[in-house]
Design an enzyme around this catalytic site. Sequence first.
Site: not given
Lengths: 278, 257
Positions: A30, A239, A242, A264, A270
């Site tokens: 980080g 979605c 899909c 998606c 997808c």
Amino acid sequence: MTTGYNFAYLNEQTKRMIRRALLKAVAIPGYQVPFASREMPMPYGWGTGGVQVTASILTPGDTLKVIDQGADDTTNAVSIRKFFVRTAGVATTEETEKASIIQTRHRVPEASLREDQILVYQVPIPEPLRFLEPRETETRKMHALEEYGIMHVKLYEDIARHGHIATAYAYPAKVNGRYVFDPSPIPKFDNPKLDDCAALQLFGAGREKRIYAVPPYTKVTSLDFEDHPFSVQKWEEPCALCGSTTTYLDEIILDDKGKRMFVCSDTDHCRKAQEKAA
Amino acid sequence: MTKPLLVAENISKYYDGRVACEKVNFELWPGEVLAIVGESGSGKTTLLKCLSMQIAPNAGRVLYSLRDGRTESLSDLSEAERRFLMRTDWGFVHQDPREGLRMGVSAGANVGERLMAVGERHYGRIRSTALDWLNRVEIAGDRIDESPRNYSGGMRQRLQIARNLVTAPRLVFMDEPTGGLDVSVQARLLDLLRGLVRTLGLSVVIVTHDLAVARLLSTRILVMQQGKVIETGLTDQVLEDPQAPYTQLLVSSVLQV
């Protein structure tokens, strides 16, 4: 493959310099490591940081996947993929499972990543404190002394104005209980995927000349309030292609009469879900 | 036996060899309000900055009695400790509230910032404390979500005071807190400050060129001229019976209406 360039465009000294920065970044999860970012043959804001990181870790045996907003066929993804095909001659793929290095802008793939994969993020502004403290000298001091109260001031402002934490992307998180970092402009939907991820995650900011990292299996905690806990986006419909209800959806406007669909944003995920259903 | 909260020992600060303040000594006791008066350029603000460790003095030291009972020289503390002191045990009220406030965020966030800095992570509690403090400095609660940009000068100054006092500091530094305000607003602010100082038992070091402010707020006074302290004593005593020629001039220069 174009000749006349070193493998993956950058010269070996530059790569070594970037790898040193990467090692330091991995050692201090980080922490933003400064590095001597090079001019790349593309404008700032197009992923020059991510490209330099990818170029430095790329080997001839790698398989590269590049996504932009989750899709493999958007301008940014296509041009970066083409760049590495021309300068490194590496194999490319659109399938998350087959890639060894995935360079991404604004999304984390839906499929869970493995230990032998590396995710490279393109970062525009690496400094999460920039919103409230414009001085770089001061923000460095704040990181060093772990003075992160100001980050909650931003979240407080969100709740005071909108009634909930309205920050939806570039949602600040704490890595390994120490450094607060900006996970790049990914939707906060993706923040939980960063936590305890099996793959190595590298972040490159070209214009700002910073590199940082989240090593595999590292704790990443999104900041929040006790009475306003962190939560991710939800959609009312699945979605349209899909039928998935667990993925991040993009809204697509279909005409000027208010028709729209949600699909998606991860095109590879997808397509596979559709093939499976068919 | 109580001990002084803050002790200044031989504080000297030079800019390029020019004297800004020289060999300043005093003790500040808990609950005491000390006014530093003098004309522009007499080193008041430099002294205040040396005391609050915003600039390092060239000579001398500042001793401070910490909450845990230790007395430490401020220059011996680590930067982390000093900054923590700044955020919790101290307050600093600037002449220009824009320096002391975050102008980009709401009033509530301004008051809440110090609470969040010391680890408060409950939105509801932060908000109710902020409301309570706005109330105490006479700012209407329904303006909590407004930016200080929408506030008048007097309101901004009161907001700055609330923001500083929310962590219950023991020592507050004030640099001309009534500087840019018109007289009626000044009077209200002084009234408010006097009330807060008395009820909270604050120790205050206040820099001002306005003797009326010193008279109203302070218990003790320090008169500076060309970087040196030329007279010190109880406020009433110094203002009623000034000894040094410069103080006499200062006192006689106050406009009478």
